[in-house]
Design an enzyme around this catalytic site. Structure first.
Site, PDB file in Angstrom:
ATOM      1  N   ASP A 103      38.494  37.404  40.394  1.00 54.61           N
ATOM      2  CA  ASP A 103      37.629  36.507  41.171  1.00 54.61           C
ATOM      3  C   ASP A 103      37.958  35.057  40.848  1.00 54.61           C
ATOM      4  O   ASP A 103      38.506  34.753  39.785  1.00 54.61           O
ATOM      5  CB  ASP A 103      36.157  36.757  40.819  1.00 54.61           C
ATOM      6  CG  ASP A 103      35.710  38.161  41.185  1.00 54.61           C
ATOM      7  OD1 ASP A 103      36.353  38.771  42.060  1.00 54.61           O
ATOM      8  OD2 ASP A 103      34.735  38.637  40.564  1.00 54.61           O
TER       9      ASP A 103
HETATM   10  N1  URA Z   1      35.604  42.600  37.931  1.00 57.30           N
HETATM   11  C1  URA Z   1      34.939  41.558  38.494  1.00 57.30           C
HETATM   12  O1  URA Z   1      33.755  41.632  38.754  1.00 57.30           O
HETATM   13  N2  URA Z   1      35.634  40.448  38.734  1.00 57.30           N
HETATM   14  C2  URA Z   1      36.939  40.288  38.432  1.00 57.30           C
HETATM   15  O2  URA Z   1      37.507  39.228  38.668  1.00 57.30           O
HETATM   16  C3  URA Z   1      37.598  41.389  37.850  1.00 57.30           C
HETATM   17  C4  URA Z   1      36.906  42.539  37.618  1.00 57.30           C
END
Ligand code: URA
Length: 241
Positions: A103
């Site tokens: 993310d």
């Molecule tokens: N899980 C999440 O919630 N976000 C990420 O970036 C990676 C794994």
């Protein structure tokens, strides 16, 4: 190998011609203008450009990035800076892409490569490659949460997450945990904690398969994987089909 020899071998003319190119500042190694035609080049590692074009003598690049917050895991984006923007132009000429997604606000280990086969295998659900995250979670992460993760929590869309290993390093008011998952659903870790009524306030990937994040890399830093690390990742993908 001497630079003038390498370029002469590659068809850029005689050593004298190569000297001319260097004088005109047309030869760049690892993003630096070269001044000496006798410069020693490591053909395995150095990135050589002549007249803004890369001199290819290798096919693939494998880069480990410690992704900082604020960058999207994409090769191009209209609004946000991408993880590929963090690499020097010489690397970008290889058309690299991030392996899987973190993310925008997640930090940590992201592999960037142009090896489509490896990238595909590392993200294939069939391979179930383990990904370990460090997370800071608001509230007390309990034994019950560990058990629920072990069996597989139900996400907001009804999907039952695959079993995950949750370790509590430090409990409330903000718990520090490590969680290892084998899949990569959208917002996976954040949604797994939401499923047990908790909120992730910081997330960093610290390991992918058998490849830990290099502790010497600060946020935004990157380095190429060495040969042994590339082989290790390839072995990992040969495990299951
Ligand atoms: N899980 C999440 O919630 N976000 C990420 O970036 C990676 C794994």
């Amino acid at each position: 190998m001497r630079l003038d020899k390498l370029l002469a071998n590659k068809g850029f003319g005689s050593r004298k011609d190569v000297k001319g190119l260097i004088k005109k500042k047309k030869v760049i190694i690892n993003d630096h203008i070269v001044k000496d035609s006798g410069f020693q080049v490591n053909p395995e590692k150095d990135i050589v450009e002549v007249n803004n074009e890369m001199v290819y003598y290798r096919e693939y690049i494998y880069v480990m990035l410690n992704k900082p917050s604020g960058y999207v895991s994409a090769t191009a984006d209209n609004r946000d800076k991408t993880v590929v923007d963090l690499l020097p132009s010489a690397y970008r000429l290889f058309d690299p892409f991030p392996v899987g997604r973190l993310d925008k606000d997640t930090e940590g280990l992201l592999l960037i490569t142009n090896d489509g086969r490896l990238g595909h295998q590392l993200t294939s659900p069939n391979k179930a490659v383990e990904k370990t995250y460090f997370a800071e979670v608001r509230g007390d992460v309990t034994e019950q949460d560990i058990e629920k993760f072990r069996f597989g929590v139900q996400l907001d869309d009804g999907y039952i997450a695959k079993p995950a290993v949750l370790n509590v390093l430090h409990a409330a008011p903000v718990s520090h945990v490590q969680v290892t998952v084998t899949e990569g659903k959208f917002h996976q870790v954040k949604r797994m904690f939401e499923a047990v009524g908790k909120k992730v306030i910081y997330l960093k990937r610290i390991q992918m398969g058998n490849l830990p994040l290099d502790g010497n890399l600060g946020a935004g830093d990157f380095r190429e994987l060495n040969e042994e690390e590339v082989q290790r990742l390839k072995t990992l993908t040969q495990k299951k089909s």
